[in-house]
Design a protein around this motif. Structure first.
Motif, PDB file in Angstrom:
ATOM      1  N   GLN A 119       0.827  -1.209   0.000  1.00  0.00           N
ATOM      2  CA  GLN A 119       0.000   0.000   0.000  1.00  0.00           C
ATOM      3  C   GLN A 119       0.860   1.257   0.000  1.00  0.00           C
ATOM      4  N   ALA A 120       1.939   1.252   0.799  1.00  0.00           N
ATOM      5  CA  ALA A 120       2.841   2.408   0.835  1.00  0.00           C
ATOM      6  C   ALA A 120       3.484   2.623  -0.533  1.00  0.00           C
ATOM      7  N   ALA A 121       3.926   1.524  -1.163  1.00  0.00           N
ATOM      8  CA  ALA A 121       4.578   1.634  -2.471  1.00  0.00           C
ATOM      9  C   ALA A 121       3.632   2.233  -3.508  1.00  0.00           C
ATOM     10  N   ARG A 122       2.371   1.853  -3.442  1.00  0.00           N
ATOM     11  CA  ARG A 122       1.395   2.353  -4.420  1.00  0.00           C
ATOM     12  C   ARG A 122       1.069   3.830  -4.220  1.00  0.00           C
ATOM     13  N   SER A 123       1.451   4.383  -3.049  1.00  0.00           N
ATOM     14  CA  SER A 123       1.134   5.788  -2.772  1.00  0.00           C
ATOM     15  C   SER A 123       2.221   6.742  -3.272  1.00  0.00           C
ATOM     16  N   VAL A 124       3.160   6.226  -4.054  1.00  0.00           N
ATOM     17  CA  VAL A 124       4.246   7.055  -4.558  1.00  0.00           C
ATOM     18  C   VAL A 124       3.705   8.249  -5.354  1.00  0.00           C
ATOM     19  N   ARG A 125       4.396   9.383  -5.240  1.00  0.00           N
ATOM     20  CA  ARG A 125       3.940  10.613  -5.889  1.00  0.00           C
ATOM     21  C   ARG A 125       5.009  11.104  -6.881  1.00  0.00           C
ATOM     22  N   PRO A 126       4.841  10.803  -8.152  1.00  0.00           N
ATOM     23  CA  PRO A 126       5.804  11.310  -9.146  1.00  0.00           C
ATOM     24  C   PRO A 126       5.937  12.827  -9.124  1.00  0.00           C
TER      25      PRO A 126
END
Length: 534
Positions: free
Chosen positions: A12-19
């Motif tokens: 879940q944390a990985a999917r919250s990445v903000r380019p």
């Protein structure tokens, strides 16, 4: 070995990445007002303050000196006084004096401002001693009190990482054998290493970090002369030797060890201006782990904050912004740090992020930290480095430098599977990437390390390797490495996910990473090697 699983909270944390956050970090760090982030300048200080602010906002604790985020890195600058330095060859009583910059270039002596030597020359092939790889140019020859001469590079039969390392360790080997100097020159086919190609760079000042006793590190003052010769000058060494230059070249190309006297004497005088006025700074923050035992172990992330500052204008621009090199690595690691901070439960081991200084001067900040860490060195279990990951196209495959050397390969594979990228082989082994960034400072200390760059697959008709090589040829270390480049921010986001997940899985594992059995670097620098030294 069972495949590594990634817990739901990490996914879940990985999917919250903000380019967009990566882009914002880069736009600040590569802005003209930072003037290229050269160590010791106001621009570098602004970059350091920016990283400190990010650490504080994320809840990272200071891990520098005296309760701050800063670790001071004392540096020594050395510059050869060309007008006062000389090199001559003496053969059968006749002396031939050479011209600085045309025939030869000298390296500074970090140990003393004036250095003199007059000694016989012995040719030692590539100047490589690697019995573990079945090769030793020094076998059966005594070079004590002599100046060794050798080709640049290392035997082509070596794997690329080992070839890069042994090619870089010549001075250390020569000094350990009792030599009093070293002369190097390129093979005729190695155009990039020729004096004509490298004279401007090799005539610049060089830097080393100094220890508490004021001694410059990674230097060998017992080598009273270290010289690079031009091609025609090198050939003249072989006039009275047992082999001709051509015969020595053929043996080198066939990876055959060789050594023989050259039957002439070199006389050299080196004058060096030494200055200890510059102090660099690493920026260090930690997210403490939660496991009662493992919290005292550390996974260390590193990316270099410095670049080249302001220089000679190119296409009307004199600011070397260093957007890709390496505002990108710092920005990606900062976003990875945010992912760690967002976890509902922090990792078992502590997570350290270091923005290091002096990479462009020779990996100085990372070497200083890895040699003098602000946590117990034996408690650092792994390193993850990021430097110019190359996100000018979609990230579909990666080259994880270092993964073939240790058990960290499992975490790399698990992260790659989650992100949806394939693992590729190094497409440019001749670039010696494994030796060229800050992770290698940790390898030197026996710490397994990973350094990820994008592969060659682009998803269209472009060749990623050709794009990479073209960028290196036209943009690398120029003012054009700014934010006006076609960055793929989604690809950058995938780099964040990889950095985060590899470090997370390493921090959560019951055991710390280990070097593969009989691995070249593990054997040379790992626990067994340390035990022998102690």
């Amino acid at each position: 070995m069972s495949p590594v699983t990634i817990p739901a909270e990490a996914q879940q944390a990985a999917r919250s990445v903000r380019p967009t956050a990566i882009e914002a970090h880069m736009r600040y760090l590569a802005d003209d007002k930072l003037k290229g982030r050269k160590p010791g300048t106001e621009g570098y200080e602004l970059a350091a303050q920016y990283v400190e602010k990010q650490f504080k906002t994320l809840g990272f604790k200071p891990l520098g000196q005296r309760g701050t985020f800063r670790q001071l890195v004392p540096l020594r600058k050395a510059q050869v006084r060309e007008d006062a330095s000389t090199l001559a060859l003496i053969q059968e009583g006749k002396e031939q004096l050479f011209t600085y910059g045309k025939n030869f270039i000298l390296s500074p002596n970090f140990g003393q401002p004036v250095s003199d030597v007059s000694a016989p020359i012995v040719f030692v092939g590539f100047g490589v001693s690697a019995p573990e790889l079945g090769y030793d140019d020094y076998a059966g020859i005594d070079v004590r009190g002599k100046v060794v001469a050798c080709f640049n590079g290392a035997p082509a039969i070596f794997p690329s990482n080992q070839r890069a390392y042994t090619g870089s360790a010549k001075q250390e080997v020569a000094a350990s054998r009792g030599a009093v100097g070293m002369i190097t020159f390129s093979l005729p086919t190695d155009v990039q290493a020729r004096i004509e190609s490298n004279a401007p760079r090799n005539r610049q000042a060089t830097y080393r970090w100094t220890n508490a006793q004021g001694k410059a590190q990674r230097t060998f003052p017992q080598l009273k002369v270290v010289a690079l010769l031009g091609d025609s000058t090198a050939r003249s060494l072989f006039g009275k030797a047992a082999k001709t230059f051509e015969e020595a070249r053929v043996a080198a190309n066939q990876s055959k060890p060789q050594a023989f006297p050259m039957n002439l004497v070199v006389r050299a005088h080196t004058e060096t201006d030494l200055n200890d006025g510059l102090v660099g700074e690493n920026i260090v923050g930690v997210l403490p782990g939660i496991d009662p035992t493992l919290k005292d172990e550390y996974v260390v992330y590193v990316s270099h904050l410095d670049h080249l500052g302001v220089g000679r204008p190119v296409k009307g621009d004199s600011i070397f912004n260093g957007a890709h090199d390496n505002a990108s690595g710092v920005a990606i690691n900062l976003e990875a740090a945010r992912l760690f901070a967002s976890l509902p439960q922090k990792p078992r081991r502590s997570i350290v992020f270091v923005a290091v200084t002096g990479e462009e001067m020779g990996l100085l900040g990372s070497d200083y930290f890895a040699s003098n860490p602000t946590v117990p060195k034996a408690k650092i279990v792994a390193n993850l480095c990021l430097d110019m990951p190359f996100f000018f196209h979609p990230l579909l495959d990666i080259v994880p430098y270092g993964s073939e050397h240790s058990s960290m390969k499992g975490a790399v594979e698990a992260a790659a599977t989650f992100v949806g990228v394939k693992i590729a082989k190094d497409p440019i082994p001749e670039q010696a990437v494994f030796m060229r960034s800050d992770h290698f400072s940790f390898v030197r200390q026996g710490i397994p390390a990973i350094y990820i760059k994008s592969g060659s697959t682009t998803g269209d008709d472009r060749d990623g390797t050709k794009l990479n090589l073209a960028w290196r040829a036209t943009i690398y270390h120029t003012p054009q490495d700014d934010m006006n480049q076609p960055f793929d921010w989604n690809a950058a986001g995938r780099h964040v996910q990889l950095q985060f997940l590899i470090g997370y899985l390493t921090a959560q594992a019951n055991g710390r990473p280990v070097w593969n059995k009989a691995d070249f670097f593990g054997t040379k620098f790992g626990p067994a090697a340390t035990a022998k030294i102690d």
